[in-house]
Design a protein around this motif. Structure first.
Motif, PDB file in Angstrom:
ATOM      1  N   LYS A  14     -14.756   2.466  -8.699  1.00  0.00           N
ATOM      2  CA  LYS A  14     -15.325   3.496  -7.389  1.00  0.00           C
ATOM      3  C   LYS A  14     -16.824   3.698  -7.366  1.00  0.00           C
ATOM      4  CE  LYS A  14     -11.427   3.634  -5.133  1.00  0.00           C
ATOM      5  NZ  LYS A  14     -11.638   3.215  -3.360  1.00  0.00           N
ATOM      6  N   ASN A  30       0.234  -1.172   4.663  1.00  0.00           N
ATOM      7  CA  ASN A  30       1.045  -1.049   4.254  1.00  0.00           C
ATOM      8  C   ASN A  30       1.964   0.665   3.489  1.00  0.00           C
ATOM      9  OD1 ASN A  30       0.422  -1.635   1.686  1.00  0.00           O
ATOM     10  ND2 ASN A  30       2.940  -1.674   1.424  1.00  0.00           N
ATOM     11  N   ARG A  31       1.018   1.654   3.660  1.00  0.00           N
ATOM     12  CA  ARG A  31       1.723   2.629   2.874  1.00  0.00           C
ATOM     13  C   ARG A  31       0.709   3.346   3.187  1.00  0.00           C
ATOM     14  NH1 ARG A  31       1.978   2.220  -3.024  1.00  0.00           N
ATOM     15  NH2 ARG A  31       1.041   0.161  -3.595  1.00  0.00           N
ATOM     16  N   GLY A  68     -10.393  12.901   0.667  1.00  0.00           N
ATOM     17  CA  GLY A  68      -9.630  13.954   0.149  1.00  0.00           C
ATOM     18  C   GLY A  68      -8.720  13.894  -0.433  1.00  0.00           C
ATOM     19  N   TRP A  69      -8.182  14.666  -1.552  1.00  0.00           N
ATOM     20  CA  TRP A  69      -7.323  14.496  -2.588  1.00  0.00           C
ATOM     21  C   TRP A  69      -5.646  14.229  -2.064  1.00  0.00           C
ATOM     22  CZ3 TRP A  69      -5.312  18.182  -6.846  1.00  0.00           C
ATOM     23  CH2 TRP A  69      -4.272  17.566  -7.813  1.00  0.00           C
ATOM     24  N   VAL A  70      -5.349  13.409  -1.869  1.00  0.00           N
ATOM     25  CA  VAL A  70      -4.205  12.750  -0.579  1.00  0.00           C
ATOM     26  C   VAL A  70      -3.041  12.846  -1.205  1.00  0.00           C
ATOM     27  CG1 VAL A  70      -3.524  11.952   1.371  1.00  0.00           C
ATOM     28  CG2 VAL A  70      -6.192  11.681   0.788  1.00  0.00           C
ATOM     29  N   ARG A 123      -0.347  -6.452   0.904  1.00  0.00           N
ATOM     30  CA  ARG A 123       0.130  -7.849  -0.554  1.00  0.00           C
ATOM     31  C   ARG A 123       1.182  -8.671   0.695  1.00  0.00           C
ATOM     32  NH1 ARG A 123      -1.316  -6.029  -5.682  1.00  0.00           N
ATOM     33  NH2 ARG A 123      -0.690  -4.111  -4.774  1.00  0.00           N
ATOM     34  N   TYR A 137     -11.056   3.708 -12.827  1.00  0.00           N
ATOM     35  CA  TYR A 137     -11.182   4.325 -11.870  1.00  0.00           C
ATOM     36  C   TYR A 137     -12.395   4.945 -11.241  1.00  0.00           C
ATOM     37  CZ  TYR A 137      -9.578   6.158  -7.054  1.00  0.00           C
ATOM     38  OH  TYR A 137      -9.182   6.171  -5.856  1.00  0.00           O
ATOM     39  N   THR A 146       0.022  10.994  -1.767  1.00  0.00           N
ATOM     40  CA  THR A 146       0.391   9.479  -1.754  1.00  0.00           C
ATOM     41  C   THR A 146       0.543   9.272  -2.534  1.00  0.00           C
ATOM     42  OG1 THR A 146      -1.814   8.874  -2.374  1.00  0.00           O
ATOM     43  CG2 THR A 146      -1.529   8.272  -0.241  1.00  0.00           C
ATOM     44  N   ILE A 203      -2.331   6.171   2.858  1.00  0.00           N
ATOM     45  CA  ILE A 203      -3.348   6.176   3.786  1.00  0.00           C
ATOM     46  C   ILE A 203      -3.305   5.372   4.842  1.00  0.00           C
ATOM     47  CG2 ILE A 203      -6.119   7.719   4.214  1.00  0.00           C
ATOM     48  CD1 ILE A 203      -6.047   8.107   0.960  1.00  0.00           C
ATOM     49  N   ILE A 231     -13.410   2.951   1.726  1.00  0.00           N
ATOM     50  CA  ILE A 231     -12.492   4.481   1.163  1.00  0.00           C
ATOM     51  C   ILE A 231     -12.811   3.838   0.061  1.00  0.00           C
ATOM     52  CG2 ILE A 231     -10.280   5.882   0.617  1.00  0.00           C
ATOM     53  CD1 ILE A 231     -11.753   5.143   3.850  1.00  0.00           C
ATOM     54  N   SER A 232     -13.958   5.301  -0.958  1.00  0.00           N
ATOM     55  CA  SER A 232     -14.326   5.157  -2.437  1.00  0.00           C
ATOM     56  C   SER A 232     -13.305   6.800  -2.848  1.00  0.00           C
ATOM     57  CB  SER A 232     -15.466   5.607  -2.026  1.00  0.00           C
ATOM     58  OG  SER A 232     -16.141   5.689  -4.021  1.00  0.00           O
ATOM     59  N   ASP A 278      -4.325 -10.395  -0.422  1.00  0.00           N
ATOM     60  CA  ASP A 278      -4.102  -9.715  -0.848  1.00  0.00           C
ATOM     61  C   ASP A 278      -5.556  -9.969  -0.744  1.00  0.00           C
ATOM     62  OD1 ASP A 278      -5.432  -9.393  -3.528  1.00  0.00           O
ATOM     63  OD2 ASP A 278      -3.118 -10.236  -4.386  1.00  0.00           O
ATOM     64  N   VAL A 279      -6.259  -8.346  -1.073  1.00  0.00           N
ATOM     65  CA  VAL A 279      -7.893  -8.378  -1.214  1.00  0.00           C
ATOM     66  C   VAL A 279      -8.096  -8.965  -2.561  1.00  0.00           C
ATOM     67  CG1 VAL A 279      -8.250  -6.801   0.910  1.00  0.00           C
ATOM     68  CG2 VAL A 279      -7.972  -6.959  -2.103  1.00  0.00           C
ATOM     69  N   ASN A 317      -9.535  -0.167   3.121  1.00  0.00           N
ATOM     70  CA  ASN A 317      -9.213   0.821   2.027  1.00  0.00           C
ATOM     71  C   ASN A 317      -7.712   0.660   0.861  1.00  0.00           C
ATOM     72  OD1 ASN A 317      -7.200   3.099   2.291  1.00  0.00           O
ATOM     73  ND2 ASN A 317      -5.362   1.730   2.896  1.00  0.00           N
ATOM     74  N   GLY A 327      -4.620  -3.007   2.771  1.00  0.00           N
ATOM     75  CA  GLY A 327      -3.808  -2.013   1.905  1.00  0.00           C
ATOM     76  C   GLY A 327      -2.925  -1.316   3.767  1.00  0.00           C
TER      77      GLY A 327
HETATM   78  N1  LIG Z   1      -4.499   9.904  -2.798  1.00  0.00           N
HETATM   79  C1  LIG Z   1      -5.486  10.087  -2.745  1.00  0.00           C
HETATM   80  O1  LIG Z   1      -5.916  11.364  -3.513  1.00  0.00           O
HETATM   81  C2  LIG Z   1      -7.004   9.064  -3.102  1.00  0.00           C
HETATM   82  C3  LIG Z   1      -8.610  10.291  -3.642  1.00  0.00           C
HETATM   83  C4  LIG Z   1      -9.477   9.205  -3.354  1.00  0.00           C
HETATM   84  C5  LIG Z   1      -9.530   7.899  -2.716  1.00  0.00           C
HETATM   85  N2  LIG Z   1      -8.198   7.661  -2.624  1.00  0.00           N
HETATM   86  C6  LIG Z   1      -8.150   5.782  -1.981  1.00  0.00           C
HETATM   87  O2  LIG Z   1      -7.748   5.675  -0.835  1.00  0.00           O
HETATM   88  C7  LIG Z   1      -7.516   4.676  -0.356  1.00  0.00           C
HETATM   89  C8  LIG Z   1      -5.631   4.680   0.046  1.00  0.00           C
HETATM   90  O3  LIG Z   1      -4.988   5.149  -1.595  1.00  0.00           O
HETATM   91  P1  LIG Z   1      -3.883   5.708  -1.431  1.00  0.00           P
HETATM   92  O4  LIG Z   1      -3.351   6.950  -1.937  1.00  0.00           O
HETATM   93  O5  LIG Z   1      -2.955   5.234   0.196  1.00  0.00           O
HETATM   94  O6  LIG Z   1      -2.839   5.081  -2.291  1.00  0.00           O
HETATM   95  P2  LIG Z   1      -1.128   4.404  -2.007  1.00  0.00           P
HETATM   96  O7  LIG Z   1      -0.371   4.719  -1.691  1.00  0.00           O
HETATM   97  O8  LIG Z   1      -1.628   3.221  -4.006  1.00  0.00           O
HETATM   98  O9  LIG Z   1      -1.914   2.944  -1.711  1.00  0.00           O
HETATM   99  C9  LIG Z   1      -2.413   1.588  -1.877  1.00  0.00           C
HETATM  100  C10 LIG Z   1      -2.481   0.568  -1.086  1.00  0.00           C
HETATM  101  O10 LIG Z   1      -3.445  -0.315  -1.196  1.00  0.00           O
HETATM  102  C11 LIG Z   1      -3.454  -2.159  -1.456  1.00  0.00           C
HETATM  103  N3  LIG Z   1      -3.040  -2.647  -2.142  1.00  0.00           N
HETATM  104  C12 LIG Z   1      -3.519  -2.552  -3.900  1.00  0.00           C
HETATM  105  N4  LIG Z   1      -4.144  -3.271  -4.027  1.00  0.00           N
HETATM  106  C13 LIG Z   1      -4.127  -4.229  -3.133  1.00  0.00           C
HETATM  107  C14 LIG Z   1      -4.574  -5.735  -2.982  1.00  0.00           C
HETATM  108  N5  LIG Z   1      -4.678  -6.713  -4.610  1.00  0.00           N
HETATM  109  N6  LIG Z   1      -4.849  -6.888  -2.213  1.00  0.00           N
HETATM  110  C15 LIG Z   1      -4.186  -5.412  -0.732  1.00  0.00           C
HETATM  111  N7  LIG Z   1      -3.638  -4.115  -1.031  1.00  0.00           N
HETATM  112  C16 LIG Z   1      -3.873  -3.429  -2.127  1.00  0.00           C
HETATM  113  C17 LIG Z   1      -1.871  -1.447  -1.678  1.00  0.00           C
HETATM  114  O11 LIG Z   1      -0.053  -2.431  -1.606  1.00  0.00           O
HETATM  115  P3  LIG Z   1       0.872  -2.138  -2.140  1.00  0.00           P
HETATM  116  O12 LIG Z   1       1.859  -1.372  -1.783  1.00  0.00           O
HETATM  117  O13 LIG Z   1       1.280  -4.120  -2.420  1.00  0.00           O
HETATM  118  O14 LIG Z   1       0.597  -2.345  -3.514  1.00  0.00           O
HETATM  119  C18 LIG Z   1      -1.487   0.135  -1.159  1.00  0.00           C
HETATM  120  O15 LIG Z   1      -1.164  -0.698   0.549  1.00  0.00           O
HETATM  121  C19 LIG Z   1      -7.846   3.504  -2.051  1.00  0.00           C
HETATM  122  O16 LIG Z   1      -8.313   3.291  -1.902  1.00  0.00           O
HETATM  123  C20 LIG Z   1      -7.915   4.638  -3.440  1.00  0.00           C
HETATM  124  O17 LIG Z   1      -8.436   4.655  -4.023  1.00  0.00           O
HETATM  125  C21 LIG Z   1      -6.978   8.384  -2.505  1.00  0.00           C
END
Ligand SMILES: NC(=O)c1ccc[n+]([C@@H]2O[C@H](COP(=O)([O-])OP(=O)(O)OC[C@H]3O[C@@H](n4cnc5c(N)ncnc54)[C@H](OP(=O)(O)O)[C@@H]3O)[C@@H](O)[C@H]2O)c1
Length: 235
Positions: free
Chosen positions: A161, A15-16, A188-190, A39, A157, A192, A18, A140-141, A64-65, A89, A13
């Motif tokens: 997790k 490309n964008r 963290g609460w991030v 992906r 969700y 994104t 975290i 990353i949970s 694609d995971v 991630n 994951g």
């Molecule tokens: N942001 C927060 O506050 C927060 C808090 C707690 C935990 N987390 C965890 O941190 C991690 C990263 O989150 P984020 O905030 O960076 O989210 P995000 O900006 O929505 O990015 C999610 C990433 O996962 C990829 N992904 C989704 N489905 C996939 C698949 N089938 N195969 C490969 N890649 C896939 C997405 O790719 P595409 O661009 O192709 O969709 C994207 O790169 C996640 O595990 C999330 O649950 C985030």
């Protein structure tokens, strides 16, 4: 001039959000050879720019995971070289998770990405991890999966997790003999697209914290639930 990369990172994951910031942080360190998986590499412009600037240290792979064939092809592309650190991630959070609006099909897809895929990746890359001197798996949970934080809503969700936490706890025990450290982390609460604009920290701060924790892990930490700032998270 940076010194030659000595350790290898795989991040999903990438490309964008975290994941992309993790790539930037590990690149900045200079000691890492990075395999960044996403992906759709053809539309991952930020990653492509980074790879163009660091062709010897960053390779972008399609992955694609949730797809067993895609994961197998990715593991084969890595070849025999050791993998020192796998960061699971990739994650999803679908919007239909209230009692009045439960989407069970989306829940199943969420389990595929958030729960099953980290196990799929760990099993697929176990041979490369076993060849490393200090191999680590960081999944990353989320605090939203913690049973110590009773909350309603976000059923898919939270359960995905919580389930990956339990799976990784078992994996830590089963991979102890291989010398592979396994932890789960709350990033963290991030701010994104998943975390939203009112989240508490930016992706750079989260990635810096995850970098700091992940690069210091040893077998003494295996089976832990940690936060991005290094504190223990209650299960
Ligand atoms: N942001 C927060 O506050 C927060 C808090 C707690 C935990 N987390 C965890 O941190 C991690 C990263 O989150 P984020 O905030 O960076 O989210 P995000 O900006 O929505 O990015 C999610 C990433 O996962 C990829 N992904 C989704 N489905 C996939 C698949 N089938 N195969 C490969 N890649 C896939 C997405 O790719 P595409 O661009 O192709 O969709 C994207 O790169 C996640 O595990 C999330 O649950 C985030």
């Amino acid at each position: 001039m940076t010194s030659p990369a000595t350790s290898t990172l795989v991040v999903t994951g990438a490309n964008r959000g975290i994941g992309l910031e993790l790539v930037r942080r590990f690149l900045a360190d200079g000691a890492w050879r990075i395999h960044a998986a996403c992906r759709a590499p053809e539309s991952a412009m930020a990653l492509a720019d980074l790879a163009a600037g660091h062709p010897d240290r960053l390779t972008v792979h399609p992955l694609d995971v949730t797809d067993a064939g895609s994961v197998a092809a990715f593991a084969e592309a890595l070849g025999e070289a050791p993998v020192d650190l796998l960061i699971n991630n990739a994650g999803v959070l679908n919007p239909h998770q209230t009692l009045d609006d439960l989407d069970f099909a989306a829940w199943e897809r969420e389990l595929q990405v958030n729960t099953l895929a980290p196990m799929r990746m760990a099993v697929a890359l176990r041979p490369q991890l076993r060849r490393a001197a200090n191999p680590r798996i960081v999944t990353i949970s989320s605090q939203m999966g913690s049973l110590a934080r009773p909350r309603g809503g976000s059923y898919a969700y939270r359960s995905s997790k919580a389930a990956v936490n339990k799976a990784m706890q078992g994996l830590a025990i089963d991979l102890e003999a291989d010398g592979i450290c396994v932890v789960v982390m709350h990033p963290g609460w991030v701010r994104t697209s998943m975390g939203g604009g009112s989240a508490e920290i930016d992706p750079q701060e989260s990635a810096a914290g995850i970098f700091s924790v992940a690069t210091r892990l040893s077998m003494a930490d295996t089976g832990s639930f940690l936060q991005w700032n290094g504190e223990i998270h209650p299960w």
